[in-house]
Design a protein around this motif. Structure first.
Motif, PDB file in Angstrom:
ATOM      1  N   PHE A 137       0.869  -1.182   0.000  1.00  0.00           N
ATOM      2  CA  PHE A 137       0.000   0.000   0.000  1.00  0.00           C
ATOM      3  C   PHE A 137       0.901   1.225   0.000  1.00  0.00           C
ATOM      4  N   GLY A 138       0.283   2.411   0.139  1.00  0.00           N
ATOM      5  CA  GLY A 138       1.100   3.630   0.127  1.00  0.00           C
ATOM      6  C   GLY A 138       1.677   3.893  -1.255  1.00  0.00           C
ATOM      7  N   SER A 139       2.734   4.696  -1.281  1.00  0.00           N
ATOM      8  CA  SER A 139       3.179   5.231  -2.565  1.00  0.00           C
ATOM      9  C   SER A 139       3.759   4.193  -3.522  1.00  0.00           C
ATOM     10  N   CYS A 140       4.150   3.001  -3.032  1.00  0.00           N
ATOM     11  CA  CYS A 140       4.648   2.011  -4.000  1.00  0.00           C
ATOM     12  C   CYS A 140       3.494   1.334  -4.728  1.00  0.00           C
ATOM     13  N   ALA A 141       2.252   1.581  -4.271  1.00  0.00           N
ATOM     14  CA  ALA A 141       1.105   0.954  -4.929  1.00  0.00           C
ATOM     15  C   ALA A 141       0.044   1.953  -5.382  1.00  0.00           C
ATOM     16  N   ASN A 142       0.170   3.216  -5.011  1.00  0.00           N
ATOM     17  CA  ASN A 142      -0.906   4.164  -5.359  1.00  0.00           C
ATOM     18  C   ASN A 142      -0.577   5.020  -6.590  1.00  0.00           C
ATOM     19  N   SER A 143       0.546   4.709  -7.225  1.00  0.00           N
ATOM     20  CA  SER A 143       1.083   5.423  -8.393  1.00  0.00           C
ATOM     21  C   SER A 143       1.517   6.862  -8.109  1.00  0.00           C
ATOM     22  N   ASN A 187      13.016   5.812  -5.137  1.00  0.00           N
ATOM     23  CA  ASN A 187      13.629   5.548  -3.814  1.00  0.00           C
ATOM     24  C   ASN A 187      12.720   5.758  -2.615  1.00  0.00           C
ATOM     25  N   SER A 188      11.413   5.600  -2.798  1.00  0.00           N
ATOM     26  CA  SER A 188      10.504   5.675  -1.648  1.00  0.00           C
ATOM     27  C   SER A 188      10.587   4.378  -0.846  1.00  0.00           C
ATOM     28  N   ASP A 189      10.223   4.468   0.411  1.00  0.00           N
ATOM     29  CA  ASP A 189      10.077   3.263   1.225  1.00  0.00           C
ATOM     30  C   ASP A 189       8.873   2.474   0.734  1.00  0.00           C
ATOM     31  N   ALA A 193       3.503   2.905  18.521  1.00  0.00           N
ATOM     32  CA  ALA A 193       3.080   3.961  17.595  1.00  0.00           C
ATOM     33  C   ALA A 193       1.554   3.908  17.384  1.00  0.00           C
ATOM     34  N   ARG A 194       0.961   5.020  16.892  1.00  0.00           N
ATOM     35  CA  ARG A 194      -0.486   5.058  16.617  1.00  0.00           C
ATOM     36  C   ARG A 194      -0.856   3.907  15.671  1.00  0.00           C
ATOM     37  N   VAL A 195      -0.036   3.740  14.629  1.00  0.00           N
ATOM     38  CA  VAL A 195      -0.143   2.552  13.790  1.00  0.00           C
ATOM     39  C   VAL A 195       1.132   1.740  14.048  1.00  0.00           C
ATOM     40  N   LEU A 198       2.172  18.131   6.852  1.00  0.00           N
ATOM     41  CA  LEU A 198       1.218  17.161   6.309  1.00  0.00           C
ATOM     42  C   LEU A 198       1.870  15.921   5.692  1.00  0.00           C
ATOM     43  N   SER A 199       1.127  14.801   5.700  1.00  0.00           N
ATOM     44  CA  SER A 199       1.614  13.560   5.081  1.00  0.00           C
ATOM     45  C   SER A 199       1.489  13.641   3.559  1.00  0.00           C
ATOM     46  N   SER A 200       2.214  12.783   2.894  1.00  0.00           N
ATOM     47  CA  SER A 200       2.089  12.694   1.435  1.00  0.00           C
ATOM     48  C   SER A 200       0.660  12.372   1.033  1.00  0.00           C
ATOM     49  N   ASP A 248      -9.528  13.614  10.471  1.00  0.00           N
ATOM     50  CA  ASP A 248      -9.004  14.832   9.835  1.00  0.00           C
ATOM     51  C   ASP A 248      -7.495  14.681   9.679  1.00  0.00           C
ATOM     52  N   LEU A 249      -7.045  14.577   8.435  1.00  0.00           N
ATOM     53  CA  LEU A 249      -5.606  14.386   8.198  1.00  0.00           C
ATOM     54  C   LEU A 249      -4.802  15.618   8.564  1.00  0.00           C
ATOM     55  N   GLY A 250      -5.513  16.733   8.793  1.00  0.00           N
ATOM     56  CA  GLY A 250      -4.834  17.953   9.199  1.00  0.00           C
ATOM     57  C   GLY A 250      -4.701  18.083  10.709  1.00  0.00           C
TER      58      GLY A 250
HETATM   59  P1  ATP Z   1       5.698   8.664   0.526  1.00  0.00           P
HETATM   60  O1  ATP Z   1       6.129   8.542  -0.885  1.00  0.00           O
HETATM   61  O2  ATP Z   1       6.023   9.997   1.109  1.00  0.00           O
HETATM   62  O3  ATP Z   1       6.102   7.503   1.397  1.00  0.00           O
HETATM   63  P2  ATP Z   1       3.020   7.582   0.787  1.00  0.00           P
HETATM   64  O4  ATP Z   1       1.948   7.661  -0.261  1.00  0.00           O
HETATM   65  O5  ATP Z   1       3.558   6.242   1.076  1.00  0.00           O
HETATM   66  O6  ATP Z   1       4.125   8.643   0.425  1.00  0.00           O
HETATM   67  P3  ATP Z   1       2.440   8.053   3.517  1.00  0.00           P
HETATM   68  O7  ATP Z   1       1.984   9.360   4.078  1.00  0.00           O
HETATM   69  O8  ATP Z   1       3.749   7.451   3.901  1.00  0.00           O
HETATM   70  O9  ATP Z   1       2.335   8.243   1.996  1.00  0.00           O
HETATM   71  O10 ATP Z   1       1.290   7.019   3.815  1.00  0.00           O
HETATM   72  C1  ATP Z   1       1.290   5.684   3.347  1.00  0.00           C
HETATM   73  C2  ATP Z   1      -0.139   5.206   3.213  1.00  0.00           C
HETATM   74  O11 ATP Z   1      -0.694   5.081   4.513  1.00  0.00           O
HETATM   75  C3  ATP Z   1      -1.049   6.151   2.469  1.00  0.00           C
HETATM   76  O12 ATP Z   1      -1.064   5.911   1.102  1.00  0.00           O
HETATM   77  C4  ATP Z   1      -2.370   5.844   3.083  1.00  0.00           C
HETATM   78  O13 ATP Z   1      -2.917   4.701   2.472  1.00  0.00           O
HETATM   79  C5  ATP Z   1      -2.020   5.521   4.500  1.00  0.00           C
HETATM   80  N1  ATP Z   1      -2.094   6.664   5.406  1.00  0.00           N
HETATM   81  C6  ATP Z   1      -1.113   7.517   5.721  1.00  0.00           C
HETATM   82  N2  ATP Z   1      -1.490   8.414   6.613  1.00  0.00           N
HETATM   83  C7  ATP Z   1      -2.750   8.121   6.884  1.00  0.00           C
HETATM   84  C8  ATP Z   1      -3.694   8.667   7.759  1.00  0.00           C
HETATM   85  N3  ATP Z   1      -3.406   9.701   8.550  1.00  0.00           N
HETATM   86  N4  ATP Z   1      -4.917   8.097   7.782  1.00  0.00           N
HETATM   87  C9  ATP Z   1      -5.223   7.058   7.014  1.00  0.00           C
HETATM   88  N5  ATP Z   1      -4.354   6.476   6.163  1.00  0.00           N
HETATM   89  C10 ATP Z   1      -3.152   6.996   6.105  1.00  0.00           C
END
Ligand code: ATP
Ligand code: MG
Length: 337
Positions: free
Chosen positions: A61-67, A72-74, A113-115, A179-181, A299-301
């Motif tokens: 999940f996350g950026s390696c699967a969401n395009s 060099n992302s994790d 951690a929260r997650v 903010l998160s990505s 709220d992601l903010g």
């Molecule tokens: P990056 O390239 O910076 O790693 P990323 O898309 O992996 O970007 P992250 O913010 O690391 O983004 O989050 C990874 C994944 O975790 C997101 O794609 C999302 O599915 C989930 N995620 C992250 N933060 C939250 C959040 N606050 N609430 C719900 N899901 C979240």
């Protein structure tokens, strides 16, 4: 003063910036070999996991699967266990032990951690990875983002540029109140849904539902046949440069921080009042509100505090000003902070 700039017109030669901006976008796209390394890592992890928990499987999940992943992302991995009634810390500690014996590097179990996650580095591919457990909502929101990215290429173009800007300027650190990505990508989707004419539809508001899942009691439903929406945004001819300028201009001068919530779930305006996000509750200050598309109470903010909101807004203004006034803005825009 902020309000008075709302009606500033975009510079006349803005479209000239599309070439250098697209060059940056292209330089951020991961090469094919990177995908292969990630799959190689996933396969070796899956072998170890199934050996211990025969009914388990792994999802990216996350950026390696969401395009929306730059080079060099994790890698974000979710361990899916059928049994809902599990002690995540216990499983993570067991898994950490297994990974350590299999010679993965820097294995750390962050159980508080929260997650809760495990962090590790694969010595074979050099890839770093986070593993969490049963975070199925994240797998589903990853699919939603990936589906949006298929509709109009200007979304990945804008989002890569915004993510690159946020990382360069130090405003992509949730532990520092920025903010998160994931939040930035949602801000981009929302922005493109509200262009005139719109560049993106609102998939969760489509009349026909083609994808439906109930995850943690939350119904996740939307139209996911995005190959049928390839021409959705074609009436809008705006260039990437104009959209990048428009994005920063919106967040610098036009967004109503006091009253509105950014939501990709609906095209209606969502008010802070309707969500009771008008005041500080505990640590959540709701100074910039970005609603999660499925977990709508989230709220992601909420990580943003009274100091970091200032930093963020000044960075949006800085970016808008540079794009508006500099003859060659690209270098300055991404200058390390
Ligand atoms: P990056 O390239 O910076 O790693 P990323 O898309 O992996 O970007 P992250 O913010 O690391 O983004 O989050 C990874 C994944 O975790 C997101 O794609 C999302 O599915 C989930 N995620 C992250 N933060 C939250 C959040 N606050 N609430 C719900 N899901 C979240
Ligand atoms: Mg990630």
């Amino acid at each position: 003063e902020r309000v008075s700039r709302k009606h500033i017109k975009c510079r006349a030669d803005i479209d000239m910036l599309t070439v250098p901006l697209l060059r940056i976008y292209e330089s951020l796209i991961p090469p094919k070999e990177e995908k292969e390394k990630q799959m190689q890592l996933l396969t070796s992890l899956e072998k170890l996991v199934v050996n211990e928990w025969p009914h388990a499987h792994l999802c990216l999940f996350g950026s390696c699967a969401n395009s929306f992943g730059v080079s060099n992302s994790d890698v974000d991995v979710c361990l899916v266990l059928r049994d809902a009634d599990i002690d995540k810390s216990e499983i993570l500690l067991k898994l950490a032990e297994i990974l350590q014996s299999a010679n993965f590097q820097n294995v750390q179990a962050l159980t508080r951690a929260r997650v809760p996650i495990i962090k590790l580095k694969d010595p074979v591919t050099g890839v770093s990875c986070d593993i969490c457990i049963n975070n199925v909502l994240a797998v589903v929101n990853t699919k939603l983002l990936r589906d949006y990215a298929q509709i109009d290429v200007r979304l990945p173009q804008l989002a890569f540029i915004v993510k690159h800007w946020a990382k360069s300027r130090g405003v992509n650190e949730t532990y520092q109140g920025t903010l998160s990505s994931y939040a930035y990508v949602l801000m981009c989707i929302h922005f493109l849904q509200h262009r005139d004419p719109p560049i993106l539809p609102c998939l969760q508001e489509a009349k026909i539902v083609t994808y439906q899942q109930i995850v943690d009691n939350i119904e996740c439903a939307y139209f996911d046949q995005v190959e049928k929406l390839k021409t959705f945004g074609s009436d809008n001819k705006e260039s990437v440069a104009r959209l990048v300028w428009g994005f920063f201009h919106y967040w610098a001068y036009c967004h109503d921080y006091a009253n509105t919530v950014v939501s990709v779930r609906t095209k209606n305006t969502v008010s802070k009042r309707s969500k009771d996000w008008t005041r500080r509750i505990g640590k959540d200050r709701h100074l910039i509100c970005i609603e999660d598309p499925f977990e709508t109470s989230h709220d992601l903010g909420r990580v943003v505090d009274k100091y970091s909101i200032k930093v963020l807004r000044e960075e949006f203004e800085r970016a808008a000003t540079i794009l508006q006034a500099y003859p060659n803005p690209c270098e300055k825009l991404f200058e390390p902070f």
